[in-house]
Design an enzyme around this catalytic site. Sequence first.
Site, PDB file in Angstrom:
ATOM      1  N   ARG A  74     -10.156   1.061   8.201  1.00 51.40           N
ATOM      2  CA  ARG A  74      -9.900  -0.106   8.630  1.00 51.40           C
ATOM      3  C   ARG A  74     -11.089  -0.816   9.282  1.00 51.40           C
ATOM      4  O   ARG A  74     -11.158  -2.111   9.742  1.00 51.40           O
ATOM      5  CB  ARG A  74      -8.843  -0.314   9.519  1.00 51.40           C
ATOM      6  CG  ARG A  74      -7.432   0.086   8.693  1.00 51.40           C
ATOM      7  CD  ARG A  74      -6.163  -0.405   9.483  1.00 51.40           C
ATOM      8  NE  ARG A  74      -5.082   0.432   8.967  1.00 51.40           N
ATOM      9  CZ  ARG A  74      -3.984   0.162   8.723  1.00 51.40           C
ATOM     10  NH1 ARG A  74      -3.426  -1.194   8.970  1.00 51.40           N
ATOM     11  NH2 ARG A  74      -2.971   0.734   8.249  1.00 51.40           N
ATOM     12  N   ARG A 131       7.808 -10.369   2.920  1.00 50.00           N
ATOM     13  CA  ARG A 131       8.369  -9.035   2.771  1.00 50.00           C
ATOM     14  C   ARG A 131       8.678  -8.433   3.982  1.00 50.00           C
ATOM     15  O   ARG A 131       9.657  -7.726   4.141  1.00 50.00           O
ATOM     16  CB  ARG A 131       7.025  -8.335   1.939  1.00 50.00           C
ATOM     17  CG  ARG A 131       7.212  -8.727   0.439  1.00 50.00           C
ATOM     18  CD  ARG A 131       5.911  -7.829  -0.192  1.00 50.00           C
ATOM     19  NE  ARG A 131       5.545  -8.252  -1.454  1.00 50.00           N
ATOM     20  CZ  ARG A 131       4.826  -7.834  -2.289  1.00 50.00           C
ATOM     21  NH1 ARG A 131       4.163  -6.851  -1.781  1.00 50.00           N
ATOM     22  NH2 ARG A 131       4.265  -8.311  -3.652  1.00 50.00           N
ATOM     23  N   LYS A 160       0.720  -1.189   0.103  1.00 47.92           N
ATOM     24  CA  LYS A 160      -0.057  -0.071  -0.079  1.00 47.92           C
ATOM     25  C   LYS A 160       0.839   1.132   0.089  1.00 47.92           C
ATOM     26  O   LYS A 160       0.854   2.170  -0.705  1.00 47.92           O
ATOM     27  CB  LYS A 160      -0.844   0.043   1.253  1.00 47.92           C
ATOM     28  CG  LYS A 160      -1.988  -0.950   1.330  1.00 47.92           C
ATOM     29  CD  LYS A 160      -2.756  -0.849   2.680  1.00 47.92           C
ATOM     30  CE  LYS A 160      -2.197  -1.061   3.993  1.00 47.92           C
ATOM     31  NZ  LYS A 160      -1.424  -2.081   4.122  1.00 47.92           N
TER      32      LYS A 160
END
Length: 190
Positions: free
Chosen positions: A88, A123, A13
Amino acid sequence: MRLLIMGPPGSGKGTQAAIVAKRFGMPAISTGDIFRANVAEDTPLGREADRYMRAGEYVPDEVTNQMVRDRLNEADTTDGFLLDGYPRTVAQVEFLDSVLAEQGVALDRVIEMVVDVEEVVGRLLARAAEEGRVDDTEEVIRRRQRLYATQTAPLTAVYRERGLLVQVDGMGTVDEVAARMAAALGAADE
Ligand code: AP5
């Protein structure tokens, strides 16, 4: 253009938000970055947010909402913005709706980054080794993934129903994903 980018922790993002914001000349507003800046400056907001972030939990809605309202009232957002990592929760969706209604504006697009969870955990573990972000331990990374799945992923249905949701494949290199983002935003030839 007024955009949201949603996606699990590590889906890219922040990376893609920076590229899109530059392309369109709009501010990228990351609630995570604002919290981290406040933690670094040891502000009251930073002290409050820190314990939630360390645990991989969401900062309470009332704190986050007020912070976003203040940011969206700054002059650089008048012509557009890209929100990264907000909303969220259902309460944050409702709050954002009310802030935009007050301003007489509306969202144009909501991007959902679609990724493989194991790949993005990898990641974040790699980032932990390089940057040492306090919430990038394996346990907290996995908690953040679960929280996203239970609290945030269901919100995409709301935006799908409104006809705003565009899913973008977040796997592959940063450049490959950026090209898909550009295509999704109708800017592939710019
Ligand atoms: P936040 O900072 O938003 O963290 P997050 O959602 O966990 O997301 P990340 O920043 O970890 O990942 P990302 O998807 O942005 O990916 P990135 O581009 O960085 O939030 C942190 C905390 O703040 C939350 O846990 C919560 O406590 C609080 N918070 C924030 N917003 C809140 C809200 N609305 N309500 C309540 N609390 C809130 O990439 C990740 C890594 O992968 C990087 O190292 C990057 O270089 C690499 N990478 C990116 N793309 C690729 C690619 N294509 N291939 C390989 N590597 C890649």
